[in-house]
Design an enzyme around this catalytic site. Sequence first.
Site, PDB file in Angstrom:
ATOM      1  N   HIS A 175       5.305   0.550  -4.679  1.00  9.99           N
ATOM      2  CA  HIS A 175       4.470  -0.389  -3.922  1.00  9.99           C
ATOM      3  C   HIS A 175       5.109  -1.774  -4.045  1.00  9.99           C
ATOM      4  CE1 HIS A 175       0.862  -2.967  -3.362  1.00  9.99           C
ATOM      5  NE2 HIS A 175       0.284  -1.935  -2.769  1.00  9.99           N
ATOM      6  N   ASP A 252       3.117   2.353 -13.297  1.00  9.55           N
ATOM      7  CA  ASP A 252       2.132   1.820 -12.367  1.00  9.55           C
ATOM      8  C   ASP A 252       1.120   2.933 -12.076  1.00  9.55           C
ATOM      9  OD1 ASP A 252       0.673   1.117 -10.153  1.00  9.55           O
ATOM     10  OD2 ASP A 252       2.379   0.483  -8.928  1.00  9.55           O
ATOM     11  N   GLN A 255      -2.471   4.414  -8.565  1.00  6.98           N
ATOM     12  CA  GLN A 255      -2.921   5.567  -7.778  1.00  6.98           C
ATOM     13  C   GLN A 255      -3.116   6.822  -8.614  1.00  6.98           C
ATOM     14  OE1 GLN A 255      -3.962   5.385  -4.799  1.00  6.98           O
ATOM     15  NE2 GLN A 255      -3.141   3.398  -4.166  1.00  6.98           N
ATOM     16  N   LYS A 278      -9.848   0.721  -7.763  1.00  9.67           N
ATOM     17  CA  LYS A 278      -9.400   2.038  -7.268  1.00  9.67           C
ATOM     18  C   LYS A 278      -9.985   3.164  -8.125  1.00  9.67           C
ATOM     19  CE  LYS A 278      -4.996   0.186  -5.601  1.00  9.67           C
ATOM     20  NZ  LYS A 278      -5.011   0.140  -4.139  1.00  9.67           N
ATOM     21  N   CYS A 416       1.893  -1.468   2.164  1.00 11.23           N
ATOM     22  CA  CYS A 416       2.591  -2.290   1.150  1.00 11.23           C
ATOM     23  C   CYS A 416       3.682  -1.478   0.454  1.00 11.23           C
ATOM     24  CB  CYS A 416       1.622  -2.861   0.120  1.00 11.23           C
ATOM     25  SG  CYS A 416       0.364  -3.897   0.844  1.00 11.23           S
TER      26      CYS A 416
HETATM   27  N1  PMP Z   1       0.683  -0.143  -7.085  1.00 14.66           N
HETATM   28  C1  PMP Z   1       0.250   0.852  -6.293  1.00 14.66           C
HETATM   29  C2  PMP Z   1       0.934   2.186  -6.375  1.00 14.66           C
HETATM   30  C3  PMP Z   1      -0.817   0.635  -5.433  1.00 14.66           C
HETATM   31  O1  PMP Z   1      -1.245   1.613  -4.646  1.00 14.66           O
HETATM   32  C4  PMP Z   1      -1.447  -0.638  -5.408  1.00 14.66           C
HETATM   33  C5  PMP Z   1      -2.609  -0.929  -4.471  1.00 14.66           C
HETATM   34  N2  PMP Z   1      -2.467  -0.426  -3.185  1.00 14.66           N
HETATM   35  C6  PMP Z   1      -0.968  -1.624  -6.252  1.00 14.66           C
HETATM   36  C7  PMP Z   1       0.096  -1.346  -7.082  1.00 14.66           C
HETATM   37  C8  PMP Z   1      -1.588  -2.975  -6.299  1.00 14.66           C
HETATM   38  O2  PMP Z   1      -2.903  -2.864  -6.754  1.00 14.66           O
HETATM   39  P1  PMP Z   1      -3.911  -4.091  -6.666  1.00 14.66           P
HETATM   40  O3  PMP Z   1      -3.909  -4.527  -5.237  1.00 14.66           O
HETATM   41  O4  PMP Z   1      -5.214  -3.523  -7.106  1.00 14.66           O
HETATM   42  O5  PMP Z   1      -3.407  -5.147  -7.569  1.00 14.66           O
END
Ligand code: PMP
Length: 454
Positions: A175, A252, A255, A278, A416
């Site tokens: 991401h 990370d 997910q 999430k 993203c």
């Molecule tokens: N890493 C991954 C794999 C994600 O899916 C996301 C959120 N889509 C993030 C980081 C960032 O998370 P947040 O917007 O809650 O900071």
Amino acid sequence: MEELARGFFPELFNRSGNKGSGGSSYSPIVLPLDGRREEPARRKAADSDKRVGNEPLSKIRADFPILSEMVDGKPLVWFDNAATTQKPKQVIDRLTTYYERENSNVHRGAHALAARSTDAYEASRAKAADFIGAADPDEIVFVRGTTEGINLVAQSYVKPMLKPSDEIILTYLEHHANIVPWQMIAQETGALIRVAPVDDAGQIILPEFHKLLSSRTKFASLAHVSNALGTITPVEELISAVHSFGAAVLIDGAQSAAHMPINVSAMDADFFVFSGHKLYGPTGIGVVYGKQALLEAAKPYQGGGNMISDVTFGRTLYHNPPAKFEAGTGNIADAAGMGAAIDYVKRIGMQNIEAYEHELLEYGTRELSKIPGLRLIGTASRKASVMSFVIEGHSIEEIGSRLSEAGIAVRAGHHCAQPILRRFGLEGTVRPSIAFYNTFEEIDSMLRILRQLV
Ligand code: PMP
């Protein structure tokens, strides 16, 4: 079709299986895609008496008030769980109770409400530690979410040790939140970013990953589950490979934390980050897990109240972790809310959640793949929650809005995660992503719209 089945469920063809990630205490659930499972009609009739673990699905759904919302006269179908999850009333009520009965700043005032809010905040820290298998609540730092957590580790732990030509390892699955913070510190220090490629199913090519590692490797930051493809990465193997070169690893977990049991100690992660929102909790709260010795070695990247033990104009003495990284007033209410979310999913059981979601994912994937012109993006052998796709001759915006008109919320865009989509020659996909409150019927209503479209 067999191609797809072979890619997505290789165990059907080769029963040797592969080792799971996220702790050695459980085995990955791999359900056969063998056409012998319940037929849609029989299965659909059973939707109303489905259970997730011991909990009836109908009862679970009743806990989430927003799932009863109507959108343009149609029942809401929430398939945007990878972006954020909906909240059970246990979480919403916890926020109300906090503000009605406990609201105070923590740690400071010597009065009853300060004690209540401190208890709420620290209880949530202990719940988060227990939820991911951390050895000690002091290894849990509260942050706004995964993004802030990765930035914290980049600035506090990694940047101070980087020299020109040192290397940070990422994968193509990351991401943007797990790319940009590393680019920022690489630019400042002259370090380099090396990226492990993926195959056509969206799985990390392990020999290539191993080849990237060397004495120049100083850190690796790796997705546990890809938000764009749903690939579950073999974190235990990746972590141990990086460790063999003496470097530390951040996982990370944005997910993964909501979809499978997590055990940071078993996987031997040095850092693990996730977002409360999430995981059925509030926005604005998340967690950095860090091994105690690493948190102690890291420099705070924000200064202020709460994080100090003594201040003069000449110098400041910092608290020990985690307070050292929690400058200013924290998000106390939402931390309490995240604690309630953790209680909620633990009561249902992460393994039960994982098993039920896997059935949904298997069904949705199989039926989607029958739609003419539909191309699934991400067909790894181990996946969670995400069914990314494109349909020939139809823009992702068109598909997204047709679904939205039917009350079905999916994401259509780059999620993203532009590098991984470009790896597949795409600028975006349609991405339904499921949670344990979703039903087979909801998947059928999405399939109906898509069949009408093509
Ligand atoms: N890493 C991954 C794999 C994600 O899916 C996301 C959120 N889509 C993030 C980081 C960032 O998370 P947040 O917007 O809650 O900071």
